[in-house]
Structures are given as structure tokens and as C-alpha cells.
Design a protein around this motif. Structure first.
Motif, PDB file in Angstrom:
ATOM      1  N   GLU A 290     -57.521   4.916  27.011  1.00 14.61           N
ATOM      2  CA  GLU A 290     -57.986   5.800  26.163  1.00 14.61           C
ATOM      3  C   GLU A 290     -59.596   5.264  25.703  1.00 14.61           C
ATOM      4  OE1 GLU A 290     -55.749   8.388  23.561  1.00 14.61           O
ATOM      5  OE2 GLU A 290     -53.828   7.563  24.548  1.00 14.61           O
TER       6      GLU A 290
ATOM      7  N   ALA B 212     -47.243   0.686  26.734  1.00 13.86           N
ATOM      8  CA  ALA B 212     -47.755   1.386  25.612  1.00 13.86           C
ATOM      9  C   ALA B 212     -49.438   0.925  25.304  1.00 13.86           C
ATOM     10  CB  ALA B 212     -47.058   1.357  24.139  1.00 13.86           C
TER      11      ALA B 212
ATOM     12  N   LYS C 212     -51.802   2.192  27.847  1.00 10.74           N
ATOM     13  CA  LYS C 212     -52.242   3.485  27.660  1.00 10.74           C
ATOM     14  C   LYS C 212     -53.348   3.544  26.545  1.00 10.74           C
ATOM     15  CE  LYS C 212     -47.892   5.655  28.860  1.00 10.74           C
ATOM     16  NZ  LYS C 212     -46.558   6.362  28.543  1.00 10.74           N
TER      17      LYS C 212
END
Length: 259
Positions: free
Chosen positions: A254, A247, A250
């Protein structure tokens, strides 16, 4: 701006010594020394007692200090200085929403920090309902060598800079788990560089495990580090990597497009 302006190495005539010394007086106060006498401020800053007295009187007049029983202490007005950075700087504003999403998706505390000399300064944090450490608050300063964010940022420095850090570092045994041996610390920094994340197990606080990844801007420069902190009683070190790292990566990707 003139072509020969260099703000990283200014000419002495361009510096305002009074401002520099006034900030040194403010920085003389910390968690261990929240109340100081004039003599103590003079000793900590290298000022004469007379000069320290004038700076303290001025800061008291401006509302940044209070005076009681021959001792001085900071007032909440000092927080304006830090808030000015948090409200105006681009990094906290961009990171905070994604940090919020990360923290609540994992239901764990998350924070973002930057290096300031040899310390890690928290610039954004989300508790997600889990208060695992008082150090996870914007503005908090902690040693870089024993924190996941700090160690990750050290790992992203050039090798020569890491060597200079290790030469001047004086690691303290904060907990029984704190790595104070410089050779072992160098290995941990190298490991973080190689694997792309840093894992610190109860080196800053007992019961606190943290994992961190670097945050890069669109040019690929490391500008900060982001971590997840958990209570050691709820998750092993291996489980942190398994559950939290995907997580985090990710969000890392971004943020790389936004910073």
C-alpha cells in the motif's frame, strides 16, 4: 536554480561556516554527555575554547542551551528543529496512518526509520499500547547494524556501499546477542537482502525482537524501512515471521503506491 548548482558538493565559498559549527555544537550533546563544559565542547567539536564559548553563549541567548555551574545542556527548544522535519516531511505524514493500522491490527509496536550515515533514525512510531522499547520514538537515533530497520536499509544499499560501511564500522557488544563479527554481520545483511526482510533478536536491547521490511516509492527506490517490535517473552523469532510478516507486506505494498 542555476544549471551548475550542486547542493551535494557545494563550493566552499557557498558554505556558511558559522552555521555548520553551531550545529556541531548542538550535536556534541547526546545521551551519554547531556551536560558539557566549554572545554569539553571544544574538544568534541574541534573548535578553540574561545570559539566554543561564543557559540554556546549565542545558543543560550537563542534559547537552545541553558548554563548552570559552568556546564551547558540543551533545552527543549532544540526539539523545534526535529519537529520541523516531522511536520513538513512527506514520509512521516504518509507512513503514520498506515503504521497505526498495522500496529493495532497486530497489537504490537511499529516504527519507521531512515538511515543517517551509519545510524537509524526513527521518523514515525505507534506503540499500540505496548511500550517495548524507549528507542521506538520519533527522533531516536540508534546504530544501524544491530536494528532490524537499520540492517534492512543496509541490505538495500549497493554492494560497494555495504563494503565501505563494514570497513568503517566498529560494532559494540551492546547485549550478549549483538553481532560484532564483521563477517557474520555481512552474512546477516546479505540474508536480509535475499529474503526481503530483516530479523534482529535482542541485539539492541535484551527482550526486544524486531522484524523489518523495506519501503519503496513508486519508482522502486528504497526510502525507509518499517518494523514490528515484540517482547521476546511473548513471541519467538519464528512466530514473528509467521504472524507479523504477512500483515507487514500488505502495508508495504500500500505504501509503495503512495510514496
Amino acid at each position: 536554480m542555476a544549471a551548475d548548482d550542486d547542493f551535494s558538493a557545494p563550493h566552499p565559498r557557498d558554505l556558511i561556516a558559522g552555521l555548520e559549527k553551531g550545529l556541531q555544537v548542538i550535536e556534541a550533546f547526546d545521551q551519554e554527555r547531556s551536560r558539557l563544559t566549554i572545554a569539553e565542547v571544544a574538544e568534541r567539536t574541534g573548535l578553540t575554547r574561545a570559539a566554543a564559548r561564543r557559540y554556546l553563549i549565542t545558543l543560550t541567548y537563542l534559547g537552545y542551551m541553558r548554563h548552570e555551574n559552568k556546564q551547558f545542556s540543551l533545552t527543549p527548544a532544540v526539539l523545534r528543529l526535529g519537529q520541523s522535519y516531522l511536520h513538513s516531511a512527506r514520509l512521516p505524514r504518509i507512513v503514520q496512518p498506515l503504521l497505526y493500522r498495522l500496529a493495532y491490527s497486530l497489537e504490537e509496536a511499529a516504527s519507521c526509520g531512515v538511515l543517517d550515515d551509519d545510524q537509524l533514525v526513527c521518523v514515525a512510531a505507534v506503540s499500540a499500547g505496548r511500550l517495548v522499547s524507549n528507542t521506538l520514538q520519533p527522533g531516536t537515533r540508534v546504530p544501524a547494524y544491530c536494528t532490524a530497520n537499520g540492517r534492512m536499509l543496509l541490505a538495500c544499499l549497493p554492494h560497494a556501499a555495504v563494503e565501505r560501511f563494514l570497513e568503517r564500522a566498529q560494532p559494540e557488544q551492546i547485549t550478549a546477542h549483538t553481532i560484532v563479527n564483521k563477517e557474520r554481520l555481512a552474512l546477516e545483511i546479505a540474508r536480509a537482502r535475499e529474503q526481503g526482510y530483516a530479523l534482529v533478536d535482542q541485539e539492541l536491547e535484551l527482550g526486544l525482537r524486531t522484524i523489518a521490511v523495506p519501503l519503496r516509492n513508486f519508482r522502486g527506490d528504497v526510502v525507509a524501512a518499517m518494523n514490528i517490535s515484540v517482547h521476546a517473552g511473548r513471541m519467538t523469532a519464528a512466530q514473528i515471521v509467521e504472524r507479523c510478516l504477512p500483515a507487514m507486506i500488505k502495508i508495504q505494498v500500500e505504501l509503495g503506491a503512495l510514496l
